[in-house]
Scaffold this motif. Structure first.
Motif, mmCIF file in Angstrom:
data_model
loop_
_atom_site.group_PDB
_atom_site.id
_atom_site.type_symbol
_atom_site.label_atom_id
_atom_site.label_comp_id
_atom_site.label_asym_id
_atom_site.label_seq_id
_atom_site.Cartn_x
_atom_site.Cartn_y
_atom_site.Cartn_z
ATOM 1 N N THR A 196 27.854 46.509 35.930
ATOM 2 C CA THR A 196 27.819 44.882 35.842
ATOM 3 C C THR A 196 29.000 44.376 35.492
ATOM 4 O OG1 THR A 196 25.562 45.274 34.867
ATOM 5 C CG2 THR A 196 26.278 43.041 34.391
ATOM 6 N N TYR B 219 28.279 43.185 44.697
ATOM 7 C CA TYR B 219 28.423 44.472 44.312
ATOM 8 C C TYR B 219 28.465 45.504 45.424
ATOM 9 C CZ TYR B 219 27.342 43.397 39.366
ATOM 10 O OH TYR B 219 27.456 42.638 38.010
ATOM 11 N N ALA C 130 33.311 45.751 42.651
ATOM 12 C CA ALA C 130 32.456 44.457 42.256
ATOM 13 C C ALA C 130 33.472 43.301 41.987
ATOM 14 C CB ALA C 130 31.776 44.683 41.115
ATOM 15 N N THR D 259 33.209 51.278 29.751
ATOM 16 C CA THR D 259 33.408 49.720 30.007
ATOM 17 C C THR D 259 34.851 49.497 30.227
ATOM 18 O OG1 THR D 259 31.652 49.071 28.886
ATOM 19 C CG2 THR D 259 33.368 47.384 29.275
ATOM 20 N N GLU E 16 31.086 47.021 33.237
ATOM 21 C CA GLU E 16 30.090 47.872 32.487
ATOM 22 C C GLU E 16 29.738 48.858 33.449
ATOM 23 O OE1 GLU E 16 27.168 46.058 30.268
ATOM 24 O OE2 GLU E 16 26.246 48.035 29.670
ATOM 25 N N THR F 72 28.277 37.065 41.866
ATOM 26 C CA THR F 72 28.753 38.202 41.788
ATOM 27 C C THR F 72 28.234 38.931 43.155
ATOM 28 O OG1 THR F 72 26.921 39.007 40.730
ATOM 29 C CG2 THR F 72 28.716 38.565 39.198
ATOM 30 N N LYS G 178 25.168 49.268 42.805
ATOM 31 C CA LYS G 178 24.217 48.325 42.515
ATOM 32 C C LYS G 178 23.281 49.005 41.476
ATOM 33 C CE LYS G 178 24.122 45.413 46.373
ATOM 34 N NZ LYS G 178 23.695 44.739 47.907
ATOM 35 N N SER H 67 31.484 41.172 34.531
ATOM 36 C CA SER H 67 31.264 40.105 33.672
ATOM 37 C C SER H 67 32.719 39.101 33.448
ATOM 38 C CB SER H 67 30.707 40.165 32.533
ATOM 39 O OG SER H 67 31.197 40.982 31.634
#
Length: 121
Positions: free
Chosen positions: A68, A59, A49, A19, A81, A57, A64, A70
């Motif tokens: 992720t 990507y 992203a 992350t 992540e 969002t 994909k 955020s």
């Protein structure tokens, strides 16, 4: 001035997870989109992203379902992540923020210094 500081890169085995985090600080009125880009040796920097101030969002096709993004608007922070990492994900990852520094001011693009992600057994 605006500073973006990234953290969380490192060495991970194929199939592993990492992350990345990025925090923006300085003279900030508002931040529009924030995102992550990467650049592998001998290649151009590419979008990984992106997340807007409203939470939308997008990507790159190659991440994909695996990555992720955020965002914490209060902390001016964005995270990525990364799961199911592959050797081809090896690159320097850069944080980007579209920042407005004053009311009705222009929006400029700012970059972090980059963090190395290496996926290897």
């Amino acid at each position: 001035q605006v500073q973006l500081v990234e953290s969380g890169g490192g060495l991970v085995q194929p199939g592993g997870s990492l992350t990345l985090s990025c925090v923006a600080s300085g003279s900030i009125f508002s931040i529009n989109a924030m995102g992550w880009y990467r650049q592998a040796p001998g290649k151009e920097r590419e979008l990984v992203a992106r997340i807007t101030s409203g939470g939308s969002t997008n990507y790159a096709d190659f991440v994909k379902g695996r990555f992720t993004i955020s965002r914490d608007r209060v902390k001016n922070a964005v995270s990525l992540e990364m799961n199911s990492l592959k050797p081809e994900d090896t690159a320097v990852y850069y944080c980007n923020a579209q920042v407005t520094r004053r009311l009705y001011g222009p929006t400029n693009s700012y970059w972090g210094q980059g963090t190395q992600v290496t996926v290897s057994s």
